[in-house]
Design a protein around this motif. Structure first.
Motif, mmCIF file in Angstrom:
data_model
loop_
_atom_site.group_PDB
_atom_site.id
_atom_site.type_symbol
_atom_site.label_atom_id
_atom_site.label_comp_id
_atom_site.label_asym_id
_atom_site.label_seq_id
_atom_site.Cartn_x
_atom_site.Cartn_y
_atom_site.Cartn_z
ATOM 1 N N ILE A 57 0.637 4.194 -8.263
ATOM 2 C CA ILE A 57 0.142 3.055 -9.042
ATOM 3 C C ILE A 57 -0.753 2.200 -8.147
ATOM 4 N N GLY A 58 -1.422 1.225 -8.726
ATOM 5 C CA GLY A 58 -2.327 0.380 -7.967
ATOM 6 C C GLY A 58 -1.595 -0.668 -7.147
ATOM 7 N N VAL A 59 -2.235 -1.123 -6.075
ATOM 8 C CA VAL A 59 -1.643 -2.150 -5.230
ATOM 9 C C VAL A 59 -1.430 -3.442 -6.026
ATOM 10 N N GLY A 60 -2.368 -3.762 -6.905
ATOM 11 C CA GLY A 60 -2.222 -4.957 -7.736
ATOM 12 C C GLY A 60 -0.984 -4.888 -8.612
ATOM 13 N N THR A 61 -0.695 -3.695 -9.126
ATOM 14 C CA THR A 61 0.505 -3.506 -9.951
ATOM 15 C C THR A 61 1.760 -3.703 -9.110
ATOM 16 N N ALA A 70 2.534 1.671 -3.402
ATOM 17 C CA ALA A 70 1.551 2.132 -4.385
ATOM 18 C C ALA A 70 1.309 3.623 -4.245
ATOM 19 N N GLN A 118 0.834 -1.203 0.000
ATOM 20 C CA GLN A 118 0.000 0.000 0.000
ATOM 21 C C GLN A 118 0.868 1.254 0.000
#
Length: 226
Positions: A191-195, A186, A183
């Protein structure tokens, strides 16, 4: 339809001291989203109970009779699904912490950390983040940099591992070295946590690191983090 509540984080606690287990259980019980599903007094029992109860996180004391926490790491990680293994340690146990990291432990936590730190560590481990107790991290990294951890320290091999990474992956690796969560990374990079999770997975694969903690140590060894 309303979103169903998330399943509680399932925790296995392994420590040969009954009072330690009792205290940790009481702390985690008040978290609301954590459930201690089993308790073990030694490493062998921890592996057996983990196979039966399938915890998400195993909090394992390093020093236990019959089978210590270090010997329990490999069989715990061989389970399917494997729990995230966090070692419980004390000051002055850096040699064993280094051994635990080489075995693939997700991190380490001092036994005398406060309740909020303990709860945060369990949540971080369950989310796939590293768990680095500030009271031990500096000593572990210093020992590694001064030869305490010889595994994979060939400069040529280390440079080759770093060369495999993209510019973005090097940025993420540097932040792993700072102990940042997915987190936090990100947020810093926008950028996103998934990335971030995708980048971390690529870093572990390309560098041959068994865990986020090993990657963090690599970041310090190569100067990406200080």
């Amino acid at each position: 339809m309303p979103t169903p509540p998330a399943r509680p984080i399932r925790v296995l606690l392994a420590d040969d001291e009954t009072m330690i287990r009792h205290g940790v259980r009481l702390i985690l019980r008040h978290a609301g989203d954590i459930d201690v599903v089993a308790e073990a007094a030694d490493g062998r029992q921890a592996v057996e109970l983990a196979a039966a109860h399938r915890p998400d996180v195993a909090l394992v004391d390093i020093r236990m009779p019959v089978c210590d926490g270090l010997a329990a790491i490999a069989p715990l990680l061989a389970l399917d699904p494997a729990p995230r293994v966090v070692m419980l340690t004390t000051f002055g146990d850096e040699d064993n912490v280094l051994r635990a990291l080489r075995e693939g432990a997700a991190g380490f936590l001092l036994k005398d950390e406060g309740p909020q730190e303990l709860i945060a560590a369990v949540r971080a481990a369950a989310a796939g983040d590293s768990v680095l107790s500030p009271g031990v991290t500096g000593s572990v990294i210093a020992r590694m940099l001064h030869g305490g951890d010889r595994d994979g320290c060939d400069p040529a091999l280390t440079d080759e591992r770093i060369a495999r990474l993209t510019v973005r992956e090097r940025e993420v690796l540097s932040m792993l070295g700072e102990g940042l969560s997915n987190q936090d990374i990100a947020g810093r990079l926008g950028i996103g946590v998934g990335t971030v999770k995708t980048h971390v997975g690529a870093i572990l694969e390309k560098t041959g690191s068994a865990s986020r903690v090993q990657a963090a140590l690599l970041a310090h060894r190569t100067g990406l983090s200080s």
